[in-house]
Write an enzyme that holds these catalytic residues in place. Structure first.
Site, PDB file in Angstrom:
ATOM      1  NE  ARG A  97      41.145  32.596  45.694  1.00 50.17           N
ATOM      2  CZ  ARG A  97      40.349  33.547  46.172  1.00 50.17           C
ATOM      3  NH1 ARG A  97      40.617  34.820  45.948  1.00 50.17           N
ATOM      4  NH2 ARG A  97      39.280  33.244  46.883  1.00 50.17           N
ATOM      5  CG  ASP A 147      31.499  45.701  44.140  1.00 46.23           C
ATOM      6  OD1 ASP A 147      31.118  46.549  43.329  1.00 46.23           O
ATOM      7  OD2 ASP A 147      30.975  44.575  44.211  1.00 46.23           O
ATOM      8  CG  ASP A 182      40.331  41.797  46.391  1.00 46.40           C
ATOM      9  OD1 ASP A 182      39.746  42.628  47.117  1.00 46.40           O
ATOM     10  OD2 ASP A 182      39.917  40.637  46.222  1.00 46.40           O
ATOM     11  N   GLY A 224      41.770  37.721  48.309  1.00 44.52           N
ATOM     12  CA  GLY A 224      41.959  38.299  46.973  1.00 44.52           C
ATOM     13  C   GLY A 224      43.203  39.144  46.781  1.00 44.52           C
TER      14      GLY A 224
END
Ligand code: XMP
Ligand code: MG
Length: 181
Positions: free
Chosen positions: A168, A106, A103, A47
């Site tokens: 992406r 979380d 990226d 990512g």
């Protein structure tokens, strides 16, 4: 100007222009903080590949770069926190000033695992640059020294982040409505 690229209908929408501006700011901040040093950036695949490509070009310092690939188990959209190392570093980090480039943070479980893994190799220092953070979902406390954007809890994609491996290549960050996940 989005051209052929389609945005989602979720609450998080960050334009290519806003991303570019923020990445320049982060690069300048890193360049100030690492003046006279040679940072070693570790891009967390997949990512972070677009963010890393832009960030390194915003840091006018001598630096080195390596890649590590991590897979977190879970469904297509959410990580479970169980982490597997898919591709290890190529270069030694012992004694280096490491900057991990992520990226999105979380739950924080992936980053916590990665920091433990890297710290065991005794770098001189270790900091984290993350494009996005969802503080509402954090399960473990992790440091983020250079943060692009704090966002609410929506599934985001684009600018390197995927939606079931697609999208992406979107030049902006967009998101799904919760019922679309
Ligand atoms: P944790 O929960 O371990 O998650 O901090 C980190 C990894 O989970 C993925 N992730 C996302 N990927 N859109 C994505 O494309 C999201 O909204 C999202 N939330 C978590 C991502 O791989 C990240 O590195
Ligand atoms: Mg990821």
């Amino acid at each position: 100007m989005k051209g052929m690229f389609a945005a989602g209908n979720g609450p998080v929408q960050i334009s290519a222009e806003a991303i570019a501006k923020r990445v320049q700011e982060l690069g300048a901040q890193i360049a100030r903080d690492y003046q006279g040093k040679t940072p070693h950036l570790v891009c967390v695949l997949n990512g972070a590949f677009v963010f890393t490509a832009d960030l390194v070009r915003a840091i006018p310092l001598p630096l080195t770069l390596d890649f590590i690939a991590i897979s977190s188990y879970g469904n297509a959209y959410r990580s479970s926190g169980e982490v597997e190392l898919i591709k290890d570093l190529r270069l030694p980090i012992h004694g280096r000033d490491v900057i991990v480039v992520e990226d999105i943070v979380d739950t924080g479980l992936t980053l916590a695992y990665l920091l433990d893994y890297l710290e065991a190799r005794k770098p001189a220092s270790i900091r984290v640059a993350a494009l996005l953070s969802k503080p509402a979902r954090r399960q473990v406390e992790v440091p983020i020294h250079y943060l692009g954007f704090e966002i609410e809890d929506a599934y985001v994609y684009g600018y390197g982040l995927d939606r079931a491996q697609f999208d992406r290549n979107l030049p902006f960050i967009t998101s799904l409505r919760p019922e679309e996940e």
